[in-house]
Design a protein around this motif. Structure first.
Motif, mmCIF file in Angstrom:
data_model
loop_
_atom_site.group_PDB
_atom_site.id
_atom_site.type_symbol
_atom_site.label_atom_id
_atom_site.label_comp_id
_atom_site.label_asym_id
_atom_site.label_seq_id
_atom_site.Cartn_x
_atom_site.Cartn_y
_atom_site.Cartn_z
ATOM 1 N N PRO A 1 0.815 -1.221 0.000
ATOM 2 C CA PRO A 1 0.000 0.000 0.000
ATOM 3 C C PRO A 1 0.845 1.266 0.000
ATOM 4 N N VAL A 2 0.366 2.261 -0.710
ATOM 5 C CA VAL A 2 0.954 3.602 -0.699
ATOM 6 C C VAL A 2 -0.187 4.590 -0.484
ATOM 7 N N ARG A 3 0.129 5.739 0.079
ATOM 8 C CA ARG A 3 -0.921 6.690 0.430
ATOM 9 C C ARG A 3 -0.675 8.055 -0.191
ATOM 10 N N ASP A 4 -1.772 8.657 -0.594
ATOM 11 C CA ASP A 4 -1.756 10.051 -1.027
ATOM 12 C C ASP A 4 -3.068 10.678 -0.585
ATOM 13 N N GLY A 5 -2.977 11.720 0.233
ATOM 14 C CA GLY A 5 -4.191 12.375 0.704
ATOM 15 C C GLY A 5 -5.100 11.432 1.471
ATOM 16 N N LYS A 6 -6.332 11.335 1.047
ATOM 17 C CA LYS A 6 -7.331 10.511 1.733
ATOM 18 C C LYS A 6 -7.414 9.082 1.200
ATOM 19 N N PHE A 7 -6.553 8.736 0.229
ATOM 20 C CA PHE A 7 -6.628 7.398 -0.366
ATOM 21 C C PHE A 7 -5.375 6.576 -0.064
ATOM 22 N N GLU A 8 -5.617 5.281 0.117
ATOM 23 C CA GLU A 8 -4.544 4.299 0.184
ATOM 24 C C GLU A 8 -4.680 3.406 -1.042
ATOM 25 N N GLY B 1 0.727 13.440 -4.846
ATOM 26 C CA GLY B 1 0.927 12.138 -5.476
ATOM 27 C C GLY B 1 1.910 11.251 -4.734
ATOM 28 N N THR B 2 1.833 9.975 -5.030
ATOM 29 C CA THR B 2 2.759 8.981 -4.495
ATOM 30 C C THR B 2 3.085 8.003 -5.619
ATOM 31 N N THR B 3 4.089 7.159 -5.424
ATOM 32 C CA THR B 3 4.566 6.304 -6.515
ATOM 33 C C THR B 3 4.628 4.846 -6.094
ATOM 34 N N ALA B 4 4.247 3.964 -6.994
ATOM 35 C CA ALA B 4 4.400 2.520 -6.790
ATOM 36 C C ALA B 4 5.287 1.976 -7.900
#
Length: 201
Positions: A74-81, A192-195
């Motif tokens: 899991p990665v998170r950005d703001g209100k979302f995982e 943003g986040t990165t996978a």
């Protein structure tokens, strides 16, 4: 003119009785002056003859960069995982019948679970996500193609706090492209986040 008598050399005149030197009259000051003179002498010798040791720099902790989370992590950005669960490269056609659609290059399908970790409803939109290939090229999602896939749940999908959806985000990329990362956003203007699409848990 009568000759002068030769000079007479005799013992030095004695000091008048009761007359002492300055040092004998000030013994405490004499000791203090002697100690001060010694400190000054050693100080000068030290500054001329010796060098101060170089300051040893404090050791800094070596920080290792954390690896980018991969598939299944899991990665998170703001209100979302976000958790990327599956990849489908090389898809040439989506949909069926008159509503089917061919890829310009190849469809690259990214399956993911999106969970709302905030305290209010949030809209998940596949068009906010970006795919990045090994050359650094960045691709936008093909929302029209995702709408032709049953259960894609990636177009303006409202997710309440604590709930999650399993969505599919579709990208139309060149056949020779080699996607390595996906940039995930909880909104159009989020950081943003990165996978990492090449690493598996």
């Amino acid at each position: 003119m009568s000759p002068q008598p030769p000079p007479q050399w005799g013992p030095a005149p004695e000091r008048p009785p009761g007359r002492r030197t300055w040092f004998s009259r000030h013994p405490l000051l004499t000791v203090l002056l002697a100690v001060t003179a010694l400190f000054v002498a050693f100080g000068i010798a030290g500054s001329v003859g010796g060098k101060e040791p170089a300051a040893v720099p404090s050791a800094k902790a070596v920080t290792k960069s954390e690896p980018t989370p991969g598939l299944g992590e899991p990665v998170r950005d703001g209100k979302f995982e976000f958790t990327v669960t599956r990849l489908q490269p090389g898809v040439s056609h989506v949909g069926g019948g008159a509503y089917g659609r061919d890829a310009q290059g190849q469809f690259f399908l990214v399956h993911m679970t999106v969970r709302n970790i905030g305290d209010r409803a949030q809209i998940f939109d596949g068009s906010d996500q970006k795919l990045i290939d090994r050359n650094g090229s960045k691709y936008s999602a093909d929302v029209g193609a995702s709408l032709l896939i049953d259960g894609s749940e990636s177009f303006l999908e409202q997710i309440n706090p604590g709930n999650a959806v399993d969505g599919i985000v579709v990208f139309d990329i060149p056949e020779g492209a080699d996607p390595v990362r996906i940039e995930l956003h909880d909104s159009l203007i989020s950081g943003g986040t990165t996978a990492d699409l090449t690493a598996r848990r």
